[in-house]
Design a protein around this motif. Structure first.
Motif, PDB file in Angstrom:
ATOM      1  N   VAL A 107       0.736  -1.245   0.073  1.00  0.00           N
ATOM      2  CA  VAL A 107      -0.067   0.018   0.231  1.00  0.00           C
ATOM      3  C   VAL A 107       1.046   1.134   0.099  1.00  0.00           C
ATOM      4  O   VAL A 107       1.959   1.106   0.445  1.00  0.00           O
ATOM      5  CB  VAL A 107      -0.954   0.112   1.472  1.00  0.00           C
ATOM      6  CG1 VAL A 107      -1.947  -1.031   1.261  1.00  0.00           C
ATOM      7  CG2 VAL A 107      -0.054   0.262   2.569  1.00  0.00           C
ATOM      8  N   ARG A 108       0.389   2.207  -0.487  1.00  0.00           N
ATOM      9  CA  ARG A 108       1.203   3.741  -0.189  1.00  0.00           C
ATOM     10  C   ARG A 108       0.228   4.610   0.406  1.00  0.00           C
ATOM     11  O   ARG A 108      -0.912   4.905   0.297  1.00  0.00           O
ATOM     12  CB  ARG A 108       1.504   4.189  -1.730  1.00  0.00           C
ATOM     13  CG  ARG A 108       2.421   5.205  -1.612  1.00  0.00           C
ATOM     14  CD  ARG A 108       3.471   5.755  -2.568  1.00  0.00           C
ATOM     15  NE  ARG A 108       2.801   5.319  -3.981  1.00  0.00           N
ATOM     16  CZ  ARG A 108       3.642   5.273  -5.066  1.00  0.00           C
ATOM     17  NH1 ARG A 108       4.845   5.114  -4.769  1.00  0.00           N
ATOM     18  NH2 ARG A 108       3.102   4.967  -6.316  1.00  0.00           N
ATOM     19  N   GLN A 109       0.955   5.280   1.488  1.00  0.00           N
ATOM     20  CA  GLN A 109       0.350   6.390   2.298  1.00  0.00           C
ATOM     21  C   GLN A 109      -0.142   7.569   1.148  1.00  0.00           C
ATOM     22  O   GLN A 109       0.075   7.567   0.256  1.00  0.00           O
ATOM     23  CB  GLN A 109       1.392   7.200   3.132  1.00  0.00           C
ATOM     24  CG  GLN A 109       1.487   6.099   4.312  1.00  0.00           C
ATOM     25  CD  GLN A 109       2.897   6.602   5.221  1.00  0.00           C
ATOM     26  OE1 GLN A 109       3.758   7.098   4.651  1.00  0.00           O
ATOM     27  NE2 GLN A 109       2.905   5.973   6.251  1.00  0.00           N
ATOM     28  N   ILE A 110      -1.150   8.247   1.808  1.00  0.00           N
ATOM     29  CA  ILE A 110      -2.027   9.585   1.250  1.00  0.00           C
ATOM     30  C   ILE A 110      -0.836  10.399   0.831  1.00  0.00           C
ATOM     31  O   ILE A 110      -0.353  10.715   1.588  1.00  0.00           O
ATOM     32  CB  ILE A 110      -2.965   9.889   2.156  1.00  0.00           C
ATOM     33  CG1 ILE A 110      -3.897   8.768   2.379  1.00  0.00           C
ATOM     34  CG2 ILE A 110      -3.637  11.169   1.442  1.00  0.00           C
ATOM     35  CD1 ILE A 110      -5.143   8.651   1.464  1.00  0.00           C
TER      36      ILE A 110
ATOM     37  N   ILE B  28       4.717  -0.624   3.441  1.00  0.00           N
ATOM     38  CA  ILE B  28       3.939   0.546   3.271  1.00  0.00           C
ATOM     39  C   ILE B  28       4.898   1.359   2.558  1.00  0.00           C
ATOM     40  O   ILE B  28       5.811   1.994   3.437  1.00  0.00           O
ATOM     41  CB  ILE B  28       3.348   0.889   4.724  1.00  0.00           C
ATOM     42  CG1 ILE B  28       2.340  -0.187   5.215  1.00  0.00           C
ATOM     43  CG2 ILE B  28       2.504   2.467   4.525  1.00  0.00           C
ATOM     44  CD1 ILE B  28       1.831   0.122   6.440  1.00  0.00           C
ATOM     45  N   LEU B  29       4.749   2.152   1.491  1.00  0.00           N
ATOM     46  CA  LEU B  29       5.450   2.988   0.675  1.00  0.00           C
ATOM     47  C   LEU B  29       4.955   4.521   1.294  1.00  0.00           C
ATOM     48  O   LEU B  29       3.838   4.671   1.540  1.00  0.00           O
ATOM     49  CB  LEU B  29       5.370   2.926  -0.661  1.00  0.00           C
ATOM     50  CG  LEU B  29       5.569   1.702  -1.289  1.00  0.00           C
ATOM     51  CD1 LEU B  29       5.628   1.556  -2.789  1.00  0.00           C
ATOM     52  CD2 LEU B  29       7.195   1.122  -0.941  1.00  0.00           C
ATOM     53  N   PRO B  30       5.719   5.475   1.213  1.00  0.00           N
ATOM     54  CA  PRO B  30       5.468   6.648   1.757  1.00  0.00           C
ATOM     55  C   PRO B  30       4.803   7.460   0.620  1.00  0.00           C
ATOM     56  O   PRO B  30       5.020   7.203  -0.672  1.00  0.00           O
ATOM     57  CB  PRO B  30       6.827   7.360   1.937  1.00  0.00           C
ATOM     58  CG  PRO B  30       7.818   6.645   1.237  1.00  0.00           C
ATOM     59  CD  PRO B  30       7.504   5.293   1.209  1.00  0.00           C
ATOM     60  N   GLY B  31       4.015   8.362   0.940  1.00  0.00           N
ATOM     61  CA  GLY B  31       3.222   9.166  -0.177  1.00  0.00           C
ATOM     62  C   GLY B  31       4.093   9.981  -0.753  1.00  0.00           C
ATOM     63  O   GLY B  31       5.020  10.148  -0.388  1.00  0.00           O
ATOM     64  N   LEU B  32       3.672  10.238  -2.140  1.00  0.00           N
ATOM     65  CA  LEU B  32       4.437  11.114  -3.031  1.00  0.00           C
ATOM     66  C   LEU B  32       3.917  12.363  -3.158  1.00  0.00           C
ATOM     67  O   LEU B  32       2.815  12.463  -3.456  1.00  0.00           O
ATOM     68  CB  LEU B  32       4.802  10.444  -4.244  1.00  0.00           C
ATOM     69  CG  LEU B  32       5.150   9.155  -4.426  1.00  0.00           C
ATOM     70  CD1 LEU B  32       5.052   8.472  -5.606  1.00  0.00           C
ATOM     71  CD2 LEU B  32       6.662   8.945  -3.927  1.00  0.00           C
ATOM     72  N   GLU B  33       4.820  13.631  -3.025  1.00  0.00           N
ATOM     73  CA  GLU B  33       4.090  14.827  -2.958  1.00  0.00           C
ATOM     74  C   GLU B  33       3.738  15.337  -4.455  1.00  0.00           C
ATOM     75  O   GLU B  33       2.646  16.105  -4.499  1.00  0.00           O
ATOM     76  CB  GLU B  33       5.320  15.885  -2.686  1.00  0.00           C
ATOM     77  CG  GLU B  33       4.833  17.179  -1.920  1.00  0.00           C
ATOM     78  CD  GLU B  33       5.864  17.967  -1.390  1.00  0.00           C
ATOM     79  OE1 GLU B  33       6.887  17.461  -0.799  1.00  0.00           O
ATOM     80  OE2 GLU B  33       5.765  19.094  -1.306  1.00  0.00           O
TER      81      GLU B  33
END
Ligand code: GLY
Length: 265
Positions: free
Chosen positions: A14-17, A59-64
């Motif tokens: 999953v990836r964060q918002i 859990i991947l970090p969200g991308l700006e």
């Protein structure tokens, strides 16, 4: 095939918002997300629901730079132990797939699409020994042909649906909560479009179309979006143990349950 062994339900990604989630695309049923903090909380609850059903998640970090980056389903399709890395169909989403490919390549062979082929993973629903594929505003003819070849080479059958332009993806209106069973939405797909596929089809009423997107587990649990009582009743009557997750903030960005995850083992 047609059993739980061929469905990945032990490991997922999953990836964060994104911090810029309020800029996510919302051109279909979504009204546009307005509250990043609330969306992050909703996403956390979603992750908990997957973990409660035994999934080990990366859990991947969200991308700006990619407001839609939490919708990881669109970036890859897992086909017989390989990861097809997608050329996403909307220009603002190009660039989301690279980090997904990096993460998946630690576990699976990766397959790259030719430049002219466009495919969103949300247009693909795995069902028994089939890959159901939607030809939509995000997935072009070349994308369909490419994935069909990959599926056939790996011994799977394919079935292609034309997705109405009012609908984002195939998975928006169709899911398979268990082997042998499809859930789909009245008024979006028609019964005759399923001619040739042997399946028990659970039709959710048109006003609950959003709830046709489900995630099922071998333990008999199925996760649906909260607020769709008729769908909950239909699935309970069919013998599923139904749990629900509040998806309102994710729905604002045209996202559904399956959009937020990639199961790869
Ligand atoms: N907001 C999800 C998408 O349009 O791809």
């Amino acid at each position: 095939m047609g059993d739980w062994d061929s469905r990945c339900r032990s490991a997922g990604l999953v990836r964060q918002i994104s911090p810029n989630f309020t800029k996510a695309l919302a051109r279909f049923f979504g009204t546009g997300p307005t509250d990043v903090e609330a969306s992050i909380k909703a996403h956390n609850k979603y992750v908990e629901a997957l973990e409660e059903n035994g999934l080990e998640l990366t859990i991947l970090p969200g991308l700006e730079n990619h407001p839609d980056c939490c919708f990881v389903e669109d970036a890859a399709v897992i086909i017989g132990g390989a990861a097809l890395i997608c050329n996403l169909g909307h220009p603002s989403r190009r660039g989301e797939a690279e980090s997904i490919a990096d993460a998946l390549s630690q576990h699976l062979e990766t397959i790259i699409m030719p430049e002219n082929a466009k495919l969103d993973g949300g247009d693909v629903v795995f069902y028994d020994d089939y890959f159901l594929i939607g030809r939509s505003t995000r997935t072009n003819k070349e994308g369909v042909e490419f994935i069909e070849n990959v599926c056939h080479e790996r011994g799977f059958k394919t079935f292609v649906f034309d997705i109405p332009s009012s609908t984002l993806h195939l998975s928006t209106i169709c899911s398979s909560p268990a082997p042998g069973i499809l859930v789909t939405a009245e008024g979006h797909l028609r019964p005759e479009q399923f001619n040739g596929i042997t399946a028990e089809i659970i039709w959710v009423p048109n006003k609950e179309s959003y709830a046709a997107n489900t995630i099922g587990f071998e333990n008999g649990c199925v996760i649906i979006s909260a607020g769709y009582p008729k769908t909950a009743e239909l699935l309970s009557q069919r013998g599923f143990s139904v749990t629900s997750v509040d998806m309102e903030h994710i729905r604002c960005a045209d996202g559904s349950l399956t959009c937020l995850r990639l199961f790869f083992k």
